[in-house]
Design a protein around this motif. Structure first.
Motif, short mmCIF file in Angstrom:
data_model
loop_
_atom_site.label_atom_id
_atom_site.label_comp_id
_atom_site.label_asym_id
_atom_site.label_seq_id
_atom_site.Cartn_x
_atom_site.Cartn_y
_atom_site.Cartn_z
N VAL A 1 32.26 23.90 -57.80
CA VAL A 1 31.83 23.63 -59.18
C VAL A 1 32.96 23.53 -60.19
O VAL A 1 32.71 23.21 -61.34
N SER A 2 34.18 23.77 -59.80
CA SER A 2 35.28 23.63 -60.76
C SER A 2 35.47 22.16 -61.12
O SER A 2 35.07 21.26 -60.38
N ALA A 3 36.07 21.92 -62.26
CA ALA A 3 36.34 20.54 -62.68
C ALA A 3 37.21 19.83 -61.65
O ALA A 3 36.97 18.66 -61.33
N LYS A 4 38.17 20.54 -61.10
CA LYS A 4 39.05 19.93 -60.10
C LYS A 4 38.26 19.52 -58.85
O LYS A 4 38.44 18.42 -58.33
N ALA A 5 37.37 20.40 -58.38
CA ALA A 5 36.57 20.09 -57.19
C ALA A 5 35.62 18.93 -57.46
O ALA A 5 35.44 18.05 -56.62
N GLN A 6 35.01 18.90 -58.66
CA GLN A 6 34.10 17.81 -58.99
C GLN A 6 34.87 16.49 -59.11
O GLN A 6 34.36 15.45 -58.69
N ALA A 7 36.08 16.53 -59.65
CA ALA A 7 36.90 15.32 -59.73
C ALA A 7 37.24 14.82 -58.33
O ALA A 7 37.19 13.61 -58.06
N GLN A 8 37.57 15.74 -57.43
CA GLN A 8 37.85 15.36 -56.04
C GLN A 8 36.61 14.76 -55.38
O GLN A 8 36.69 13.77 -54.68
N TYR B 1 38.79 17.13 -66.07
CA TYR B 1 37.61 17.43 -66.89
C TYR B 1 36.79 16.16 -67.13
O TYR B 1 35.56 16.17 -67.00
N ARG B 2 37.45 15.07 -67.43
CA ARG B 2 36.74 13.80 -67.66
C ARG B 2 36.10 13.28 -66.37
O ARG B 2 35.00 12.74 -66.39
N GLN B 3 36.82 13.43 -65.28
CA GLN B 3 36.27 13.01 -63.98
C GLN B 3 35.05 13.86 -63.63
O GLN B 3 34.06 13.36 -63.10
N ALA B 4 35.14 15.16 -63.90
CA ALA B 4 34.01 16.05 -63.63
C ALA B 4 32.81 15.67 -64.49
O ALA B 4 31.67 15.67 -64.02
N VAL C 1 37.63 21.19 -75.32
CA VAL C 1 38.90 21.18 -74.61
C VAL C 1 38.74 22.02 -73.35
O VAL C 1 38.24 23.14 -73.41
N PRO C 2 39.12 21.47 -72.19
CA PRO C 2 38.97 22.24 -70.95
C PRO C 2 39.88 23.47 -70.95
O PRO C 2 41.01 23.41 -71.42
N LYS C 3 39.34 24.59 -70.43
CA LYS C 3 40.12 25.83 -70.36
C LYS C 3 40.98 25.90 -69.11
O LYS C 3 42.14 26.24 -69.17
N ASN C 4 40.38 25.61 -67.98
CA ASN C 4 41.06 25.82 -66.70
C ASN C 4 41.23 24.54 -65.90
O ASN C 4 41.23 24.57 -64.68
N ALA C 5 41.35 23.42 -66.60
CA ALA C 5 41.45 22.14 -65.91
C ALA C 5 42.27 21.18 -66.75
O ALA C 5 42.38 21.34 -67.97
N SER C 6 42.81 20.18 -66.10
CA SER C 6 43.50 19.13 -66.84
C SER C 6 42.44 18.27 -67.55
O SER C 6 41.27 18.25 -67.14
N VAL C 7 42.85 17.56 -68.58
CA VAL C 7 41.93 16.68 -69.29
C VAL C 7 41.40 15.61 -68.33
O VAL C 7 40.21 15.28 -68.35
#
Length: 124
Positions: free
Chosen positions: A41-48, A85-88, A76-82
């Motif tokens: 569920v992290s922004a990074k995992a959702q972007a992947q 976050y946009r990909q998520a 503004v995302p707290k624990n993710a790159s912009v």
């Protein structure tokens, strides 16, 4: 429907899918379930996950993703790159779109494909 509204419901629908996925595995201790869920569920995992399923998308689905990616949330995302976050947000918009259009089988297929690819990538 606006992409951020789709992302709002998509976030909840995706959360349920993740919880069902981790509940189907051994080790049902609450701490373990939470730890496993955060891998998805992290922004990074959702972007992947979006990057993994993007080649499978129809043109209409790609349009929803594009609109979700370009939507200005004002946060503004707290624990993710912009970028993540946009990909998520784009991924959540896609989930919301498929949910609202009644494409539940397609939604389950894309999420299952994404989970399988994420797990394969983590093993390597």
């Amino acid at each position: 429907m606006p992409p951020l509204a789709l992302a709002y419901i998509g976030d909840a629908v995706y959360e349920v899918a993740v919880r069902q996925h981790v509940m189907a595995r051994p080790n049902l201790r609450p701490h373990h379930l939470h730890g496993e869920s955060t891998k998805y569920v992290s922004a990074k995992a959702q972007a992947q996950l979006l990057a993994l399923v993007e080649p499978l998308l129809t043109e209409a689905e790609k349009d929803v993703v594009r609109q979700g990616r370009n939507a200005k949330s004002g946060t503004v995302p707290k624990n993710a790159s912009v970028q993540d976050y946009r990909q998520a947000t784009a991924f959540e918009s896609l989930v919301g779109f498929l949910y609202y259009t009644g494409e539940h089988a397609r939604l389950r297929l894309l999420i299952a494909e994404g989970f399988a690819h994420l797990e394969d990538n983590r093993k390597s």
